[in-house]
Design an enzyme around this catalytic site. Structure first.
Site, PDB file in Angstrom:
ATOM      1  N   HIS A  41      -4.913  -6.554   4.099  1.00 34.99           N
ATOM      2  CA  HIS A  41      -4.016  -5.255   4.056  1.00 34.99           C
ATOM      3  C   HIS A  41      -3.345  -5.275   5.650  1.00 34.99           C
ATOM      4  O   HIS A  41      -3.962  -4.903   6.463  1.00 34.99           O
ATOM      5  CB  HIS A  41      -4.391  -4.070   3.981  1.00 34.99           C
ATOM      6  CG  HIS A  41      -4.926  -3.951   2.545  1.00 34.99           C
ATOM      7  ND1 HIS A  41      -4.252  -2.767   1.705  1.00 34.99           N
ATOM      8  CD2 HIS A  41      -5.871  -4.560   1.856  1.00 34.99           C
ATOM      9  CE1 HIS A  41      -5.109  -2.917   0.568  1.00 34.99           C
ATOM     10  NE2 HIS A  41      -5.830  -3.753   0.516  1.00 34.99           N
ATOM     11  N   CYS A  90      -1.580  -3.224   6.805  1.00 37.20           N
ATOM     12  CA  CYS A  90      -1.516  -1.680   7.476  1.00 37.20           C
ATOM     13  C   CYS A  90      -2.855  -1.763   8.488  1.00 37.20           C
ATOM     14  O   CYS A  90      -2.974  -1.062   9.218  1.00 37.20           O
ATOM     15  CB  CYS A  90      -1.611  -0.625   6.509  1.00 37.20           C
ATOM     16  SG  CYS A  90      -3.005  -0.527   5.357  1.00 37.20           S
ATOM     17  N   GLN A 142      -5.214  -0.889  -3.688  1.00 34.46           N
ATOM     18  CA  GLN A 142      -5.618  -1.926  -4.271  1.00 34.46           C
ATOM     19  C   GLN A 142      -6.600  -1.540  -5.416  1.00 34.46           C
ATOM     20  O   GLN A 142      -6.785  -2.083  -6.456  1.00 34.46           O
ATOM     21  CB  GLN A 142      -6.517  -2.960  -3.301  1.00 34.46           C
ATOM     22  CG  GLN A 142      -7.051  -4.244  -3.903  1.00 34.46           C
ATOM     23  CD  GLN A 142      -7.532  -4.925  -2.919  1.00 34.46           C
ATOM     24  OE1 GLN A 142      -6.978  -5.300  -1.739  1.00 34.46           O
ATOM     25  NE2 GLN A 142      -8.782  -5.549  -3.241  1.00 34.46           N
ATOM     26  N   CYS A 177       0.857  -1.127   0.101  1.00 34.14           N
ATOM     27  CA  CYS A 177      -0.058  -0.113   0.003  1.00 34.14           C
ATOM     28  C   CYS A 177       0.854   1.403   0.229  1.00 34.14           C
ATOM     29  O   CYS A 177       1.983   1.157   0.608  1.00 34.14           O
ATOM     30  CB  CYS A 177      -0.974  -0.172   1.323  1.00 34.14           C
ATOM     31  SG  CYS A 177      -0.464   0.667   2.745  1.00 34.14           S
ATOM     32  N   GLU A 178       0.535   2.233  -0.770  1.00 31.13           N
ATOM     33  CA  GLU A 178       1.525   3.475  -0.955  1.00 31.13           C
ATOM     34  C   GLU A 178       0.980   4.299   0.215  1.00 31.13           C
ATOM     35  O   GLU A 178       2.179   5.160   0.489  1.00 31.13           O
ATOM     36  CB  GLU A 178       1.047   4.098  -2.200  1.00 31.13           C
ATOM     37  CG  GLU A 178      -0.342   4.817  -2.360  1.00 31.13           C
ATOM     38  CD  GLU A 178      -0.776   5.616  -3.754  1.00 31.13           C
ATOM     39  OE1 GLU A 178      -0.154   4.814  -4.700  1.00 31.13           O
ATOM     40  OE2 GLU A 178      -1.615   6.315  -3.687  1.00 31.13           O
ATOM     41  N   HIS A 179       0.122   4.056   1.172  1.00 29.55           N
ATOM     42  CA  HIS A 179       0.126   4.931   2.587  1.00 29.55           C
ATOM     43  C   HIS A 179       0.871   4.662   3.361  1.00 29.55           C
ATOM     44  O   HIS A 179       1.325   5.448   4.139  1.00 29.55           O
ATOM     45  CB  HIS A 179      -1.372   4.832   2.799  1.00 29.55           C
ATOM     46  CG  HIS A 179      -2.316   5.229   1.747  1.00 29.55           C
ATOM     47  ND1 HIS A 179      -3.732   4.789   1.698  1.00 29.55           N
ATOM     48  CD2 HIS A 179      -2.299   6.353   1.005  1.00 29.55           C
ATOM     49  CE1 HIS A 179      -4.256   5.447   0.503  1.00 29.55           C
ATOM     50  NE2 HIS A 179      -3.546   6.423   0.199  1.00 29.55           N
ATOM     51  N   HIS A 180       1.367   3.255   3.620  1.00 25.09           N
ATOM     52  CA  HIS A 180       2.175   2.814   4.946  1.00 25.09           C
ATOM     53  C   HIS A 180       3.214   2.120   4.408  1.00 25.09           C
ATOM     54  O   HIS A 180       4.086   1.504   5.134  1.00 25.09           O
ATOM     55  CB  HIS A 180       1.270   2.166   5.582  1.00 25.09           C
ATOM     56  CG  HIS A 180       0.011   2.592   6.082  1.00 25.09           C
ATOM     57  ND1 HIS A 180      -1.180   2.580   5.616  1.00 25.09           N
ATOM     58  CD2 HIS A 180      -0.069   3.425   7.325  1.00 25.09           C
ATOM     59  CE1 HIS A 180      -1.994   3.341   6.256  1.00 25.09           C
ATOM     60  NE2 HIS A 180      -1.418   4.065   7.290  1.00 25.09           N
TER      61      HIS A 180
HETATM   62 ZN   LIG Z   1      -1.786   1.211   4.058  1.00 22.00          ZN
END
Ligand SMILES: [Zn+2]
Length: 196
Positions: free
Chosen positions: A154, A156, A126, A85-88
């Site tokens: 996920h 995260c 995703q 995931c590009e956020h975490h």
């Molecule tokens: Zn994430």
């Protein structure tokens, strides 16, 4: 990533960044067990993010036009998804199911798995991954329709944050007759869900 951008970061830079994160986590990057870790992490990043090295669309270029009159859905289920995931920058792991209704040509089935893998080995969400796979198949094979479903867990969410182990995210992206024709759409989802 462009080649120009990549060359500005050296292996040493990457290793230094990993050492910083080890310290940030609260450990000592100079202790014996961690000495080689930055080198290993930098190396494994090359493999985990190999999707930046290739254009997954190229896997679809070689097609077969002798389909023997076959004009039903082709569905490849349970393609392993390993992505981040590009956020975490934490992994999400799951399965993709990819189907299309050929117009006049088909692609080798292993290529569908390679397309999923190529797009997955990048930082993203995703939802975007699902849409990218579908768009690539639509653009290059030009089938009558495409369906992509991804179900994944996920980390995260499951190992931090709201801590909900076992929760899974399902995304789907449908194009052409798989989206617009209710019977084809239903058939696609039945094939994706059917027990082994
Ligand atoms: Zn994430």
């Amino acid at each position: 990533m462009s080649d120009a951008l990549k060359k500005t970061v050296t292996q040493e830079d990457a290793e230094a960044a990993v050492r910083t994160l080890i310290e940030w986590a609260g450990d000592d990057p100079t202790r014996e067990g961690l000495l080689e870790t930055p080198k290993r992490v930098a190396k494994s990043y090359r493999e985990l993010f190999a999707g930046y090295e290739a254009d997954p669309r190229e896997y679809l270029q070689r097609t077969f036009e002798e389909v023997g009159g076959y004009d039903e859905l082709v569905v490849l289920r349970d393609i392993r998804v390993v992505s981040f995931c590009e956020h975490h920058m934490l992994p999400f792991l799951g399965r993709a199911h990819v189907g299309y209704l050929p117009s006049d040509r088909v692609v080798g089935i292993s290529k569908l798995a390679r397309v999923v893998n190529g797009f997955a080995r990048r930082l993203q969400i995703q939802e975007k991954l699902t849409a990218e796979i579908a768009a690539a198949i639509q653009d290059i094979l030009q089938p009558r329709g495409v369906g992509v479903v991804i179900v994944s867990e996920h980390s995260c969410m499951t190992m931090r944050g709201v801590n909900t182990p076992g929760s899974r995210l399902t995304t789907s992206h449908l194009l052409g007759v798989v989206r617009d024709d209710p019977r084809t759409r239903q058939e696609f989802f039945e094939l994706v869900r059917s027990p082994d």
